[in-house]
Enzyme design. Structure first.
Site, PDB file in Angstrom:
ATOM      1  CG  ASP A  53       4.951   3.208  -0.297  1.00 21.40           C
ATOM      2  OD1 ASP A  53       3.741   3.080  -0.546  1.00 21.40           O
ATOM      3  OD2 ASP A  53       5.593   4.213  -0.625  1.00 21.40           O
ATOM      4  CG  ASP A  54       2.538   1.010  -3.262  1.00 16.65           C
ATOM      5  OD1 ASP A  54       1.793   1.606  -2.470  1.00 16.65           O
ATOM      6  OD2 ASP A  54       2.922   1.497  -4.335  1.00 16.65           O
TER       7      ASP A  54
ATOM      8  CB  CYS B  75       0.448   6.116   0.100  1.00 21.23           C
ATOM      9  SG  CYS B  75       0.905   7.296  -1.168  1.00 21.23           S
TER      10      CYS B  75
ATOM     11  CG  HIS C 159       3.216  11.006   0.046  1.00 25.17           C
ATOM     12  ND1 HIS C 159       2.944   9.974  -0.833  1.00 25.17           N
ATOM     13  CD2 HIS C 159       2.967  12.155  -0.658  1.00 25.17           C
ATOM     14  CE1 HIS C 159       2.571  10.452  -1.998  1.00 25.17           C
ATOM     15  NE2 HIS C 159       2.573  11.777  -1.913  1.00 25.17           N
TER      16      HIS C 159
ATOM     17  CG  ASP D  76       1.170   2.677   1.858  1.00 21.89           C
ATOM     18  OD1 ASP D  76       1.223   1.560   1.310  1.00 21.89           O
ATOM     19  OD2 ASP D  76       1.685   3.702   1.356  1.00 21.89           O
TER      20      ASP D  76
END
Length: 573
Positions: A32-33, A72, A133, A339
């Site tokens: 993530d990121d 995301c 998410h 993502d």
């Protein structure tokens, strides 16, 4: 009799091995990121990532792997479906780029087909562990219409929403970070409502009855919004196991270790089941709030961010070791990616940076079409099919994952919809040298900010930029996120050669070169054809879908909304 049953059991077990050997296991690691410059095999020399690097050395490194969005929720949509997220209605036309509440009605529509659903048709056991998410419920708390278990997964352990700054102990708020004037805006809305009610009533435009109603709305709406954003941790810091709330609020310091343990146990179960499996490990690292276990705290020279990258890499290594231990390595495709790019505006409480590093590429997370936000660190391993140390420089996409594994699993892809991804195995194996994507379209919300073109000859890759992010004047960054609605449309689109100028530093001189003019015309024509293929669908990002709905709110141990996962209650920080 016992001997017969033993022989029969042995035959059944052997049949299971033979049956499953023709279908590879699939392991997906989604960071993530994570920035492309954060990983050793992509050039970082100050942050050790030996396990991610191992996947690259034993398989392929994809240097031009792109997400469909620089944020995301839409990016994850395209990974799961193989389609641009606009086809699922998961793109924004306003300021909210992601789903902000667990108790909202937005999410991945049930009519979409995920790679997990394709795996189920072929007899796979499937699990998603970590961040989802992509929504939870639609109309009632118990309908779980967007839940992973209604999208092809047998098992879910993780967050229905995401990790947020609010979940830490710094007192920071993601809402205030995105919109610093939140409090003032709500106060002004309240005052304006009061004054408007008084003036309209005094002038006789509305009756006393409507004045009271107008006043109530003017008061309640700002108050409700203030209450929601001030209680983001209470509302959103929720962990699920399948459909059950098991922890609220989330203990972030042990989260990566718990995800890793759940992944190890899933693999162990598959050894006993003799069944092909698909494991989707969707890490919360390195999204803020950043917390690691004590074994990683302070180990990196890059502070809490570097510690989180190292813990993420450790988790990857644990899963790779389990594949080795149980004899799955040679029949398992492992795919690691992120993502979106690193969040370059992310800071600590003291103002120091804690976001990712995107290397030579311009921009970062939420920046629309610039490559720092959409070019992600990606490595793939499949022994016997992908030669160790292979490097793929051709443009590929997260959308390619679904058609790639569908072919590996011998699962037919849906024929009743447009599929934007392409099977990338021929590129990974070296059977083909040219990307199957002639054009890729880079969205920011519902607007295409750039077009990428890979000619069918030569080695060039061109990018036509139509919009530029709403940067702070003189800087290549925004306040906290770059809202799509604040972007600027270029009066003259800018053309870049992404092979010779990957940092998008110098636009090509189109006006003086006829060949570039032809390329621009070709790209704009492809844009028209693509837009004609996009049909209207229900807008998951409609404000009413994104709003917090009290009746959808998960709460364990009501009315306290407080509980701890008993399985890991004794796990030390």
């Amino acid at each position: 009799m016992n001997i017969r049953w033993m022989v029969l059991s042995l035959c059944i077990g052997l049949y299971g091995v033979v049956f499953s050997s023709g279908l590879p296991n699939i392991v997906i690691f989604l960071a993530d990121d994570l920035g492309i410059g954060d990983v050793g095999c992509f050039g970082n020399t100050t942050l050790p990532t030996p396990n991610i690097d191992r996947i690259a050395s034993e398989g392929a490194r994809l240097t031009h792997h792109l997400t469909s969005s620089s944020v995301c929720t839409p990016s994850r949509t395209s990974l799961l479906t193989g389609r641009y997220p606009i086809r699922s209605g998961l793109v924004t036309s306003h300021l909210l780029p992601v789903i902000l509440f667990v108790a909202s009605a937005a999410g991945l529509p049930n009519n979409e087909t995920t790679f997990a659903e394709l795996a189920k048709t072929q007899g796979y056991s499937t699990a998603v562990i970590g961040k989802w998410h992509l929504g939870m419920s639609c109309s009632t708390y118990q309908d779980f219409c967007h839940h992973p278990l209604n999208h092809g997964f047998d098992y879910f352990y993780g967050l229905p929403l995401t990790n947020l700054k609010d979940f830490g102990n710094s007192g920071e708020s993601v809402v205030v970070s995105q919109m610093p004037a939140t409090n003032m805006t709500l106060v002004m809305s309240f005052v304006l409502g009061l004054l408007s009610s008084a003036v309209l009533h005094r002038k006789g435009f509305i009756s006393t009855k409507f004045t009271v109603l107008f006043l109530g709305l003017s008061t309640c709406l700002p108050l409700a919004l203030y209450t929601a954003y001030k209680n983001i941790t209470l509302l959103n810091s929720v962990m699920l196991k399948d459909f059950n709330v098991i922890e609220q609020p989330i203990r972030l310091d042990s989260l990566t270790r718990r995800f890793t343990q759940e992944g190890l146990e899933f693999i162990e179960r598959q050894k006993r089941n003799q069944q092909p499996f698909l494991l989707f490990l969707s890490w919360t690292h390195v999204h803020t709030y950043l917390m690691t276990g004590s074994g990683f705290s302070g180990r990196s020279q890059h502070g809490r961010y570097g510690d989180a990258v190292m813990e993420l890499d450790w988790g990857v290594g644990q899963i790779l070791t389990a594949l080795d231990k149980h004899g799955f390595t040679n029949n398992t495709m492992v795919y690691f990616t992120s993502d979106n790019g690193g969040h370059i505006e992310e800071t600590e409480e003291d103002g120091s940076r804690v976001g990712g590093y995107n290397g030579i590429y311009k921009g970062g997370k939420t920046h629309g079409a610039v490559d720092g936000g959409i070019r992600v660190p990606t490595v793939v391993r499949y022994p016997g099919r992908i030669k160790p140390g292979r490097v793929v420089d051709e443009p590929t996409s997260l959308m390619d994952f679904l058609p790639t594994v569908a072919n590996l699993m011998k699962a037919p892809v849906p024929s009743d919809r447009v599929l934007d991804g392409k099977d990338m195995m021929p590129l990974l194996t070296g059977e083909e040298r040219l990307s199957r994507h002639e054009f890729l379209f880079h969205y920011c919300g519902k607007t295409i900010h750039a077009i990428r073109y890979r000619p069918r000859q030569g080695s060039d890759v061109f990018k036509l930029v139509l919009w530029t992010p709403g940067y702070i004047p003189g800087q290549m960054r925004c306040e906290f996120v770059c809202f799509c609605g604040h972007a600027t449309r270029l009066s003259t689109p800018q053309l870049y050669n992404m092979v010779s100028d990957p940092g998008e530093l110098t636009p090509l001189n189109v006006t003086q070169h006829a060949e570039y003019q032809d390329i621009v015309r070709l790209m704009l024509k492809a844009l028209e054809e693509h837009q004609a293929s996009v049909t209207p669908v229900p807008d998951q990002y409609a404000i009413m879908n994104l709003m917090w709905r009290p009746w959808l709110q998960p709460c364990c141990n009501f009315p306290y909304c407080s509980c701890q996962d008993p399985k890991y209650a004794s796990l030390e920080p």
